[in-house]
Write an enzyme that holds these catalytic residues in place. Structure first.
Site, PDB file in Angstrom:
ATOM      1  N   ARG A  65     -10.271 -11.450   1.201  1.00 29.18           N
ATOM      2  CA  ARG A  65     -11.133 -12.456   0.562  1.00 29.18           C
ATOM      3  C   ARG A  65     -10.463 -13.833   0.558  1.00 29.18           C
ATOM      4  O   ARG A  65     -11.137 -14.850   0.562  1.00 29.18           O
ATOM      5  CB  ARG A  65     -11.514 -11.980  -0.846  1.00 29.18           C
ATOM      6  CG  ARG A  65     -10.362 -11.814  -1.781  1.00 29.18           C
ATOM      7  CD  ARG A  65     -10.717 -10.996  -3.019  1.00 29.18           C
ATOM      8  NE  ARG A  65     -10.800  -9.552  -2.737  1.00 29.18           N
ATOM      9  CZ  ARG A  65     -11.136  -8.634  -3.624  1.00 29.18           C
ATOM     10  NH1 ARG A  65     -11.447  -8.975  -4.858  1.00 29.18           N
ATOM     11  NH2 ARG A  65     -11.185  -7.359  -3.290  1.00 29.18           N
TER      12      ARG A  65
ATOM     13  N   LYS B  86       0.847  -1.198   0.000  1.00 30.21           N
ATOM     14  CA  LYS B  86       0.000   0.000   0.000  1.00 30.21           C
ATOM     15  C   LYS B  86       0.882   1.249   0.000  1.00 30.21           C
ATOM     16  O   LYS B  86       1.928   1.255   0.642  1.00 30.21           O
ATOM     17  CB  LYS B  86      -0.863   0.024   1.267  1.00 30.21           C
ATOM     18  CG  LYS B  86      -2.045  -0.924   1.240  1.00 30.21           C
ATOM     19  CD  LYS B  86      -2.884  -0.746   2.493  1.00 30.21           C
ATOM     20  CE  LYS B  86      -4.001  -1.777   2.565  1.00 30.21           C
ATOM     21  NZ  LYS B  86      -5.050  -1.593   1.558  1.00 30.21           N
TER      22      LYS B  86
HETATM   23  N1  BES Z   1      -8.275  -3.868   3.990  1.00 22.76           N
HETATM   24  C1  BES Z   1      -8.418  -3.410   2.665  1.00 22.76           C
HETATM   25  C2  BES Z   1      -9.727  -2.666   2.431  1.00 22.76           C
HETATM   26  C3  BES Z   1      -9.907  -1.350   3.147  1.00 22.76           C
HETATM   27  C4  BES Z   1      -9.628  -0.157   2.522  1.00 22.76           C
HETATM   28  C5  BES Z   1     -10.422  -1.313   4.428  1.00 22.76           C
HETATM   29  C6  BES Z   1      -9.834   1.038   3.170  1.00 22.76           C
HETATM   30  C7  BES Z   1     -10.626  -0.125   5.084  1.00 22.76           C
HETATM   31  C8  BES Z   1     -10.335   1.045   4.463  1.00 22.76           C
HETATM   32  C9  BES Z   1      -8.376  -4.579   1.686  1.00 22.76           C
HETATM   33  O1  BES Z   1      -7.612  -5.658   2.076  1.00 22.76           O
HETATM   34  C10 BES Z   1      -7.790  -4.046   0.432  1.00 22.76           C
HETATM   35  O2  BES Z   1      -6.683  -3.603   0.466  1.00 22.76           O
HETATM   36  N2  BES Z   1      -8.561  -4.090  -0.639  1.00 22.76           N
HETATM   37  C11 BES Z   1      -8.133  -3.590  -1.885  1.00 22.76           C
HETATM   38  C12 BES Z   1      -8.630  -4.528  -2.949  1.00 22.76           C
HETATM   39  C13 BES Z   1      -8.053  -4.280  -4.304  1.00 22.76           C
HETATM   40  C14 BES Z   1      -6.590  -4.623  -4.330  1.00 22.76           C
HETATM   41  C15 BES Z   1      -8.814  -5.122  -5.301  1.00 22.76           C
HETATM   42  C16 BES Z   1      -8.738  -2.204  -2.080  1.00 22.76           C
HETATM   43  O3  BES Z   1      -9.859  -1.979  -1.644  1.00 22.76           O
HETATM   44  O4  BES Z   1      -8.077  -1.354  -2.652  1.00 22.76           O
HETATM   45 ZN    ZN Z   2      -5.558  -5.445   1.561  1.00 27.44          ZN
END
Ligand code: BES
Ligand code: ZN
Ligand code: ZN
Length: 490
Positions: A334, A260
């Site tokens: 997921r 991230k």
């Molecule tokens: N934990 C995150 C989702 C999230 C984002 C929770 C902001 C709380 C606040 C999840 O694991 C994630 O990173 N999802 C990605 C998915 C993408 C790579 C398809 C996302 O939402 O960007």
């Molecule tokens: Zn994630």
């Protein structure tokens, strides 16, 4: 905080402060005794607006109407404003009952008082806390509404349980990732199980391997903390309904090798909010002794980077045998849930399955920070969750599946891909991915609740503090309470 329910007149109750909720914007109502002063102070009575008349020992707070949601938020806001003000030990308030034989406002007041008094001070040298020890709740003036002491006491009791469980969850979610990792949750679960008589099984990495939970293990591999799956159970005698809850418990989500960006990584300690909500709910149902069987499964993992990390391009095999092409290691929730959902269904044949997860940023983009997304195949189940969310004071809305988005998570080389091939509809495609791990006979009994928006918000909103809100706890608790009542009626 102690609650004292009394039929004494408000004016006869000794206290350090009276909280007065103002619904009438013209300040005409008889409970508004300081109309002139309030006008002078520019008080307009809008929701959560405060006016503290210190000399009069009165704290006015605005509310849009007499509905529970407005009362809960107003009381919470008033209580929060007292943080650190040591003089206010005893506070009094009227019951604000709006309909005959309806104790909803009483529960809302109890919830609001406890939720609004919450502070997270663990890491502060100077700990500012709520000074309020006793809340005097007066039923004066509501005689015609036929609220018995017993009914009022039960409303307060249930409100206390719901709010304390929410604060318990908030504490877990707020705890920094270096001090809260999968084993920390296992420890908490064991302690809670012992205190409340819950069943508690913990699967360590060896057991996870034996259960073929390879996608969960892949996500966990680069962390110095071992993953675990926790199974808590509440099994009262003669229970006729069985409900399974599953929670995403990423104690930290760095994104993994699909790292991230810095500003997106901050707050990812809150990626354990789903599992934290599930343990909070288990605490509450045990304390309420709800006559339904409830199983909570928590998938506890840390998503990190390192030489041993799982990679984009890897193909993983989930517990149910489906293969998954990894194209983004940040879509890890997921993967963890896939295995935990399979395990939960193997262990328990349930009438309903609800999973709670901070699953996608897309859900936050879609519906904003304050609202959860409800997904699933059954319109009835989605509507049931939505209705109970509303009663609980949480915001949630259905996000419908469709066959076109379902096609976007197919892979050329495996059964599924862990990300969609379209940039839009990310909350729904994540929900559809999970649906691939729900057995045929459970499909119509399942709802996925994406709490990514409300779980952690860095400002105060209504009854919620800055930081963890405990999203999901009150919503699912109300849902379980309603299912328990439905069972009793049959
Ligand atoms: N934990 C995150 C989702 C999230 C984002 C929770 C902001 C709380 C606040 C999840 O694991 C994630 O990173 N999802 C990605 C998915 C993408 C790579 C398809 C996302 O939402 O960007
Ligand atoms: Zn994630
Ligand atoms: Zn995540």
């Amino acid at each position: 905080m102690n609650f004292n329910i009394t039929s004494s007149k408000l004016k006869d109750i000794k206290s350090d402060l009276e909280i007065i909720i103002v619904i009438d914007k013209n300040l005409q109502h008889k409970t508004v005794k300081d109309k002139k002063l309030l006008k002078k102070a520019g008080f307009t009575g809008s929701q959560d607006e405060l006016c503290h008349l210190i000399g009069k020992k009165r704290l006015y707070v605005g509310a849009e109407n007499l509905k529970s949601a407005a009362i809960r938020a107003a009381v919470a806001t008033a209580m929060r404003s007292l943080t650190g003000k040591k003089a206010y030990k005893t506070v009094k308030i009227a019951a604000y009952v709006s309909h005959p034989r309806c104790s909803a406002s009483i529960r809302a007041i109890a919830e609001g008082a406890i939720l609004g008094s919450y502070t997270y001070t663990e890491y502060k040298s100077k700990k500012l806390k709520s000074p309020v020890k006793t809340l005097e709740l007066s039923l004066e003036g509501y005689e015609a509404h036929e609220i018995t002491m017993e009914v009022a006491a039960r409303a307060v009791h249930n409100g206390e349980i719901a709010a304390e469980a929410t604060n318990y969850t908030r504490n877990i979610v707020n705890t920094p990732p270096d001090d809260f990792y999968p084993e920390s949750m296992a420890k908490k679960a064991k302690k809670l199980a012992k205190e409340l008589g819950l069943g508690c099984d913990i699967l360590n990495p060896k057991a996870l391997k034996k259960e073929k939970m390879h996608t969960l293990l892949a996500v966990a591999r680069a962390s110095r903390h071992d993953p675990c799956v926790i199974h808590l159970s509440h099994k009262p005698k003669h229970a006729k309904k069985v409900i399974t809850l599953v929670g995403k418990g990423l104690t930290y989500d760095s994104g993994g090798l699909s790292l991230k960006p810095g500003d997106y990584m901050v707050t990812m300690k809150a990626d354990k909010s789903g599992a934290s909500a599930v343990i909070g709910i288990m605490k509450a149902i045990a304390e309420m002794n709800l006559p339904i069987e409830v199983h909570g499964f928590l998938g506890m993992v840390e998503n990190m980077i390192g030489g041993d990390a799982y990679k984009p391009d890897d193909v993983l095999t989930a517990k149910n045998g489906k293969t998954i092409e990894v194209r983004n290691t940040d879509a890890e929730g997921r993967l963890v849930l896939a295995d935990v959902l399979c395990y939960a269904q193997q262990e328990v044949k349930a009438d309903y399955i609800f999973d709670l997860a901070t699953l996608t940023g897309a859900c936050v983009v879609g519906v904003g920070h304050y609202t959860s997304g409800i997904m699933g195949f059954s319109d009835e189940v989605k509507a049931l969750v939505g209705r109970q969310a509303k009663i609980s004071g949480e915001l949630a809305t259905a996000l419908d599946f469709n066959p076109y988005l379902a096609k976007t998570i197919k892979s050329d080389i495996a059964d599924l891909c862990n990300i969609s091939n379209t940039r839009y509809g990310g909350a729904v495609t994540a929900g559809l991915f999970l649906s691939e791990f729900i057995d045929k006979d459970h499909k119509e009994k399942w709802a996925h609740i994406d709490i990514a928006g409300p779980a952690f918000v860095e400002h105060v909103w209504g009854e919620n503090p800055s930081g963890a809100s405990g999203a999901g706890v009150r919503m699912v608790l109300r849902l379980l309470e309603s299912l328990a009542r439905e069972q009793a009626a049959h």
